[in-house]
Design an enzyme around this catalytic site. Structure first.
Site, short mmCIF file in Angstrom:
data_model
loop_
_atom_site.label_atom_id
_atom_site.label_comp_id
_atom_site.label_asym_id
_atom_site.label_seq_id
_atom_site.Cartn_x
_atom_site.Cartn_y
_atom_site.Cartn_z
N TRP A 1 0.91 -1.16 0.00
CA TRP A 1 0.00 0.00 0.00
C TRP A 1 0.94 1.19 0.00
O TRP A 1 1.56 1.51 1.00
CB TRP A 1 -0.87 -0.04 1.25
CG TRP A 1 -1.82 1.11 1.37
CD1 TRP A 1 -1.68 2.21 2.17
CD2 TRP A 1 -3.06 1.29 0.70
NE1 TRP A 1 -2.76 3.04 2.02
CE2 TRP A 1 -3.62 2.50 1.12
CE3 TRP A 1 -3.75 0.52 -0.24
CZ2 TRP A 1 -4.85 2.97 0.66
CZ3 TRP A 1 -4.97 0.99 -0.71
CH2 TRP A 1 -5.51 2.20 -0.26
N LYS B 1 -22.26 9.41 10.42
CA LYS B 1 -21.88 8.05 10.82
C LYS B 1 -23.10 7.29 11.32
O LYS B 1 -23.33 6.14 10.95
CB LYS B 1 -20.83 8.07 11.94
CG LYS B 1 -19.40 8.29 11.58
CD LYS B 1 -18.71 7.23 10.78
CE LYS B 1 -18.91 7.41 9.32
NZ LYS B 1 -18.12 8.37 8.63
O1 M6R Z 1 -13.22 8.47 -1.11
P1 M6R Z 1 -13.83 9.77 -0.70
O2 M6R Z 1 -13.24 10.33 0.55
O3 M6R Z 1 -13.79 10.79 -1.82
O4 M6R Z 1 -15.34 9.46 -0.43
C1 M6R Z 1 -16.24 10.47 -0.08
C2 M6R Z 1 -17.52 9.92 0.49
O5 M6R Z 1 -18.14 9.06 -0.43
C3 M6R Z 1 -17.27 9.15 1.78
O6 M6R Z 1 -16.60 9.94 2.72
C4 M6R Z 1 -18.60 8.68 2.40
O7 M6R Z 1 -19.34 9.78 2.82
C5 M6R Z 1 -18.32 7.70 3.55
N1 M6R Z 1 -19.03 6.48 3.32
C6 M6R Z 1 -18.74 8.20 4.87
O8 M6R Z 1 -18.47 7.30 5.88
#
Ligand code: M6R
Length: 607
Positions: free
Chosen positions: A74, A484
Site C-alpha cells: 500500500w 456516521k
Molecule cells: O473516497 P472519498 O473520501 O472521496 O469518499 C467520499 C464519500 O463518499 C465518503 O466519505 C462517504 O461519505 C463515507 N461512506 C462516509 O463514511
C-alpha cells in the site's frame, strides 16, 4: 500499511507465500512480490496491481525453493509500480528485504549511501534497507541487521534473506506488527495472524525491538540488545474470518481502534519538536502569500473534515475558507481563480464528483492541493500538490481512520501555510507540535471508554431520530457524527449549530429524544450550556461530550463522555471517536450490516 510474509521449511515456498499474501491483501493491494531463495540463487517476482496479477504472471513458472519472503504493498513513498514493489535489493542481489512501515529518515540515509557509491532503483523509503545491510555486512546477517536498525527512525516490520547465508530468514520489528508461526519443521512470518492460520496456531508475537532468526533448526529470538530470549508461545484460538479482522467482529471497529496508529503514521517525519512542518510541498512562500481565499471541495465524510478545516484555517490564516460539496461546486460556476487555493479531500482519490471539481478548479487556474489516502489515485495524479494520509487501506464503507487522518493533514497544512505567511509564533508552533504528537496517546485513552459507549449506544439504538448539537468546530464534528449514525445504523440523525435550534429544530424535541451535545470549546461553553438547557426543558435526553475538567456540565445533562484535555483547536480528533463508536454499537444493536451498509459503496466513481 503493507503485508509481509515469510516461509522456511520442507515445502515449496512460493505457493505458501502467495496463499499468505492473499490473507493480507486487506493491508494493501497496489502491488505484490515474492523472493525465493534456493542454494544461494535468488529469484524475485514482483508487479504492480493486485495479487492476482502476480499470480497470473507466475502461473506456469513459480520460483522453486524452500524459503522465501513476500509482500503486498500500500504505497506511501513512491507510486505503485513494478520498480517500487517489494522485495527490494541493494546494489547486488545479495540481500533482499520486504518492509511494512515508514522509514522517516530515509532521505538522509539515502544521501549518505549515495555518497558511499550506492545506486538506487526505486523511489521507496525501503530501498535504503538492503543497501544499509550491504554496508554493515561482515559475515553475520543478524549482526548486520542489528547494526542497521540502530540507524532507523520510524516504523518497520522487516523480513530479510541473503544469498550469503541461504539457510535463514531474519525478521525484526518496531511499531509495525510481526508474528512468527511455529509449525512442524517449518516456520512462518507474517504481519498478521490470518496469513499463517492455515498452517499453524502456535505463534510468537514479536515485540518492539525483538529480532527472530528462522532456520531449519528452529526460531531464535533476540531482544534489542542482541541477547537471546525465551518467548512465550501464543496459541491462536480465533477462526480465520475473525482473524482477518484482527479478532474484531467488523472492519469498522478494527479501523476505529487503528486510529492512534494512523494519526502517528500521518504525522510521522512531517513535524518536529520546534513545530517545523515538512509536507514535501513545492509552493513557495510568495505563492502562498498571494492566495486570497481557500476553497475546500469534497464529498461526505471528507467534506466534513473540510468543515473542521474551515474553522482551523480561518483561525490560523485569517483568510476566508469556503467548503463546498463537490457535486455542487462543479455545476455552480464557482468563484475560484489563480488567487484561490483549492483543497480537495478524498480518501479513495477516485470519487467522480471530487475529481470533476478538481478539474473545474484547475481549468479556472486555481492551485489544487489534494489530501488523499491512496497513492497513485486519480486525485493524487491530477492535483498540483498532494498530502497523503497514511491511514492504510480502509475497508469498511463508513470512513473513520481516513477522516481522522484527514483532520491531522489539515492541521499540518494549516501550520505549514501559517509558517509561510509568518502568522504563527515560535511558541504557538511548538505548543501545537507537542499537542499533535500527543494525540495518538489521547485517542487511545478515548478508545478505553468503548465499553461505556456501547451501553449508551444500546439506549440510543431504540430511537428512530437523534440530534447532534454544537457550536463552532464542535458543530463541524457533529455533522460527521450524524452522518456516521445514519449511514450504518439507519437512525435518522441531524447536526445543528446549537444557536440555530430555536429557529425551527426545537419543534422536533420531544420527551427522551436523544441529543448529543458537543461542548469542548471553552470560549463557547456557557453558550452551549444554555442551548443544552433549551433542549432539556423540552424533555430531551442529553449526552454531553466535554473535556475532563469541565465537570460542572454534569448538572445540566443526563450523562457525559469526558475527553482527555488537548488544545481546543485539536478537539475534533478526540471528539469524533465516541461518535464513531456510538454509530458502530448502535448499528450492531440494530442488527445492520456494519461494514457494508445498505445502498452504499466504498468508492463512488459515478456521478
Ligand atoms: O473516497 P472519498 O473520501 O472521496 O469518499 C467520499 C464519500 O463518499 C465518503 O466519505 C462517504 O461519505 C463515507 N461512506 C462516509 O463514511
Amino acid at each position: 500499511m503493507c503485508g509481509i510474509v515469510g516461509y522456511l521449511g520442507k515445502k515449496q515456498a512460493a505457493p505458501i507465500l502467495l496463499g499468505g499474501l492473499e490473507k493480507l491483501e486487506y493491508r494493501g493491494y497496489d502491488s505484490a512480490g515474492i523472493a525465493v531463495l534456493a542454494d544461494s540463487s535468488l529469484e524475485i517476482a514482483k508487479t504492480v496491481g493486485k495479487l492476482q496479477v502476480l499470480k497470473d504472471k507466475l502461473v506456469d513458472n513459480l520460483p522453486a525453493g524452500y524459503m522465501g519472503i513476500g509482500h503486498t504493498r500500500w504505497a506511501t513513498h513512491g507510486k505503485p509500480s513494478d520498480t517500487n514493489a517489494h522485495p527490494h535489493t541493494g546494489c547486488s542481489d545479495a540481500f533482499v528485504v520486504v518492509h511494512n512501515g515508514i522509514i522517516e529518515n530515509y532521505q538522509k540515509l539515502k544521501e549518505w549511501l549515495i555518497n558511499k557509491g550506492h545506486t538506487f532503483k526505486s523511489e521507496t523509503d525501503t530501498e535504503v534497507l538492503p543497501h544499509l545491510i550491504e554496508h554493515h555486512y561482515k559475515g553475520d546477517l543478524a549482526a548486520a541487521v542489528q547494526d542497521m536498525v540502530r540507524l532507523l527512525e520510524g516504523s518497520y516490520a522487516l523480513a530479510i534473506m541473503s544469498t550469503k547465508e541461504p539457510d535463514k530468514i531474519v525478521a525484526v520489528r518496531k511499531d509495525s506488527p510481526l508474528v512468527v508461526g511455529l509449525g512442524q519443521e517449518e516456520y512462518f512470518l507474517a504481519s498478521d495472524i490470518p496469513a499463517i492460520l492455515n498452517h499453524t496456531r502456535e505463534t510468537y508475537i514479536l515485540e518492539d525491538g525483538e529480532m527472530a532468526v528462522l532456520t531449519a533448526d528452529g526460531v531464535t529470538v533476540y531482544n534489542s540488545l542482541g541477547e537471546k530470549i525465551v518467548k512465550e508461545i501464543f496459541h491462536v484460538q480465533w477462526d480465520i474470518q475473525a482473524a482477518e479482522r484482527g479478532g474484531y467482529p467488523h472492519f469498522m471497529l478494527k479501523e476505529i481502534f487503528e486510529q492512534p496508529r494512523a494519526i502517528k503514521d500521518t504525522t510521522s517525519g512531517r513535524i518536529n519538536d520546534a513545530g517545523i512542518v515538512d509536507l514535501g510541498l513545492q509552493m513557495t512562500p510568495t505563492e502562498i502569500a498571494k492566495f486570497e481565499k481557500i476553497a475546500v471541495v469534497a464529498c461526505g465524510t471528507a467534506s466534513y473534515a473540510g468543515m473542521v478545516g474551515k474553522y482551523v484555517m480561518e483561525k490560523m490564516l485569517r483568510i476566508p475558507v469556503e467548503v463546498d460539496i463537490a457535486s455542487e461546486f462543479r455545476y455552480r460556476d464557482p468563484l475560484v481563480d489563480e488567487k484561490t487555493l483549492v483543497l480537495v479531500i478524498s480518501q479513495s482519490g477516485e470519487t467522480a464528483d471530487t475529481l470533476a471539481a478538481l478539474r473545474e478548479a484547475k481549468a479556472r487556474k486555481a492551485k489544487v492541493v489534494a489530501i488523499t489516502n491512496v497513492v497513485g489515485s486519480s486525485v493524487s495524479r491530477e492535483a498540483d500538490e498532494v498530502i497523503y494520509t497514511w491511514a492504510g487501506p480502509e475497508i469498511a464503507v463508513a470512513s473513520t481512520k481516513a477522516y481522522i487522518t484527514q483532520l491531522v493533514a489539515i492541521y499540518l497544512l494549516s501550520m505549514h501555510l501559517a509558517q509561510a505567511k509568518g502568522m504563527i509564533s515560535q511558541h504557538e508552533a511548538e505548543e501545537l507540535a507537542l499537542a499533535i504528537k500527543k494525540l495518538p496517546e489521547l485517542a487511545d485513552e478515548v478508545l478505553g471508554q468503548a465499553a461505556n459507549i456501547e451501553l449508551w449506544a444500546k439506549s440510543i439504538a431504540k430511537w428512530e431520530d437523534a440530534f447532534f448539537i454544537g457550536r463552532g468546530i464542535d458543530f463541524a464534528v457533529g455533522l460527521e457524527g450524524a452522518l456516521k449514525l445514519k449511514e450504518i445504523s439507519y437512525i435518522h440523525a441531524e447536526a445543528y449549530a446549537a444557536g440555530e435550534l430555536k429557529h425551527g429544530t426545537l419543534a422536533l424535541i420531544v420527551d427522551n429524544i436523544p441529543v448529543i451535545a458537543l461542548a469542548t470549546q471553552e470560549a463557547l461553553f456557557d453558550k452551549m450550556v444554555s442551548n443544552i438547557k433549551e433542549v432539556k426543558a423540552r424533555g430531551a435526553n442529553v449526552t454531553a461530550v466535554a473535556f475532563a475538567g469541565n465537570e460542572e456540565i454534569q448538572a445540566s445533562v443526563d450523562q457525559v463522555i469526558y475527553l482527555p484535555k488537548t488544545l481546543p483547536i485539536l478537539a475534533p480528533v478526540l471528539t469524533v471517536i465516541p461518535l464513531q463508536l456510538l454509530a458502530y454499537y448502535a448499528a450492531v444493536a440494530r442488527g445492520s450490516d456494519v461494514d457494508k451498509p445498505r445502498n452504499l459503496a466504498k468508492s463512488v466513481t459515478v456521478e
